[in-house]
Design an enzyme around this catalytic site. Sequence first.
Site, PDB file in Angstrom:
ATOM      1  N   GLN A  17      -9.835   6.934  -3.053  1.00 35.55           N
ATOM      2  CA  GLN A  17      -8.433   6.544  -3.136  1.00 35.55           C
ATOM      3  C   GLN A  17      -8.148   5.206  -3.814  1.00 35.55           C
ATOM      4  O   GLN A  17      -7.242   5.114  -4.645  1.00 35.55           O
ATOM      5  CB  GLN A  17      -7.815   6.516  -1.726  1.00 35.55           C
ATOM      6  CG  GLN A  17      -6.324   6.246  -1.736  1.00 35.55           C
ATOM      7  CD  GLN A  17      -5.691   6.271  -0.365  1.00 35.55           C
ATOM      8  OE1 GLN A  17      -4.586   5.780  -0.169  1.00 35.55           O
ATOM      9  NE2 GLN A  17      -6.370   6.830   0.607  1.00 35.55           N
ATOM     10  N   GLU A 139     -10.332   2.646   4.688  1.00 34.71           N
ATOM     11  CA  GLU A 139      -8.942   2.240   4.874  1.00 34.71           C
ATOM     12  C   GLU A 139      -8.699   1.476   6.176  1.00 34.71           C
ATOM     13  O   GLU A 139      -8.228   0.334   6.169  1.00 34.71           O
ATOM     14  CB  GLU A 139      -8.036   3.484   4.841  1.00 34.71           C
ATOM     15  CG  GLU A 139      -6.598   3.248   5.250  1.00 34.71           C
ATOM     16  CD  GLU A 139      -5.843   2.352   4.288  1.00 34.71           C
ATOM     17  OE1 GLU A 139      -5.128   1.451   4.754  1.00 34.71           O
ATOM     18  OE2 GLU A 139      -5.973   2.546   3.066  1.00 34.71           O
ATOM     19  N   ASP A 168      -6.501   1.021   0.956  1.00 35.66           N
ATOM     20  CA  ASP A 168      -6.949   1.727  -0.241  1.00 35.66           C
ATOM     21  C   ASP A 168      -5.932   1.619  -1.381  1.00 35.66           C
ATOM     22  O   ASP A 168      -6.188   0.998  -2.404  1.00 35.66           O
ATOM     23  CB  ASP A 168      -7.203   3.204   0.087  1.00 35.66           C
ATOM     24  CG  ASP A 168      -8.594   3.435   0.662  1.00 35.66           C
ATOM     25  OD1 ASP A 168      -9.531   2.760   0.220  1.00 35.66           O
ATOM     26  OD2 ASP A 168      -8.742   4.297   1.540  1.00 35.66           O
ATOM     27  N   GLY A 247      10.997 -11.270   9.710  1.00 33.62           N
ATOM     28  CA  GLY A 247      11.566 -11.999   8.585  1.00 33.62           C
ATOM     29  C   GLY A 247      12.653 -12.977   8.983  1.00 33.62           C
ATOM     30  O   GLY A 247      13.409 -13.448   8.141  1.00 33.62           O
ATOM     31  N   GLY A 248      12.771 -13.281  10.270  1.00 32.84           N
ATOM     32  CA  GLY A 248      13.782 -14.227  10.711  1.00 32.84           C
ATOM     33  C   GLY A 248      15.119 -13.591  11.041  1.00 32.84           C
ATOM     34  O   GLY A 248      16.011 -14.242  11.571  1.00 32.84           O
TER      35      GLY A 248
END
Length: 415
Positions: A17, A139, A168, A247-248
């Site tokens: 992959q 993976e 991958d 993210g806040g």
Amino acid sequence: MSKALDGVRILDFTHVQSGPTCTQLLAWFGADVIKVERAGEGDATRGQLRDIPDVDSLYFTMLNHNKRSITLDAKNPKGKAVLDKLIKNCDVMVENFAPGALDRMGFTWERIQELNPRMVVASVKGFGPGPYVDCKVYENVAQCAGGSASTTGFDDGPPMVTGAQIGDSGTGLHLALGIVAALYQRNTTGRGQKVLAAMQDSVLNLCRVKLRDQQRLERTGVMKEYPQYPDQHFGDAVPRAGNASGGGQPGSILKCKGWETDPNAYIYFITQGAVWPAVCKVIGEPGWITDEAYATPAARLLHLKPIFARIEQWTMTKDKFEVMDILNAYDIPCGPILSMKEIAEEPSLRESGTIVEVDHPTRGKYLTVGNPIKMSDSSTEVTRSPLLGEHTDEVMAFLGYGAEEIHAMRDEKVI
């Protein structure tokens, strides 16, 4: 219309992959990708997870579009001679062999440079230089070693891997960027170079916000936007944050109408500060706009659980698409939880080329992902993956071999 990578020839020694993701992306941009496989076997994924007997699996077809396939025994002296010619006539070699395998084949960096000093040699490895450099990586190993698993899931459960193949496919995307950068630099230097993308490094790059949070935690001892705040104690490492956005902007996955029978009847809802008054009006809590307990983002951090519980009471009265339509009218950030079935059937994704239907000579028609990167002057036409060795004669003729030589090498199982 010309392609961005017209004239670039890729020698593809990748399998499974990570590497095929990289070379497929380069092929989508117009590079001529020659995939080298073992006669009679080919890439292991041709036979993995088959849904139709004796037909290339979807695992293989969806990672090897727009390529040519040749078979070659690179251990045979005649096969090595073919490989010498391929190296001389290609711009890039991409490989994801086990550490040291290319050297053991006799194709060290020095040997490749001797054959073609302009060649870029790009490699996927599990780990970069360090104590684990020789370890085999898949993976989920990459997700664990790169910081993803320790920060995914809920804090009362074990570490979790994500369904997105960030180890991958994520590494393949990083490697493709490195290759394009090396080709660009070659325009100035005239030289090729080695490009390495380690799976651990690539996963960490995608988890950079968690490394950010680790440093914040060490400095302050608390992260107020995490669901552990204010009721639970923070340890010395970034905890698992459930579905918090990271993210806040506080966010959560909420039930919608039909959740009792539909496992995907949910929506992701973000209580962004700029639209807080609109959120309050939509859910029927206009008093929260001026209430000191809810009026500011800092105050709301102390009450996120009851806030989302109240919002969920509202979302449960409507299906996820109705919720989406209402919230979008107020610019409230949200997104439906889409199943793979819903994504496969979404007309707009077909129209944009993000989902593509491809016709295969033995499989028939199937769906695949198209090029996720759209360019105005380099459109992508997704063509089917090659059959094993389908282009061997064609490539051998390009290298200067005559029909009798090709026939003899096939008899000797060199190709």
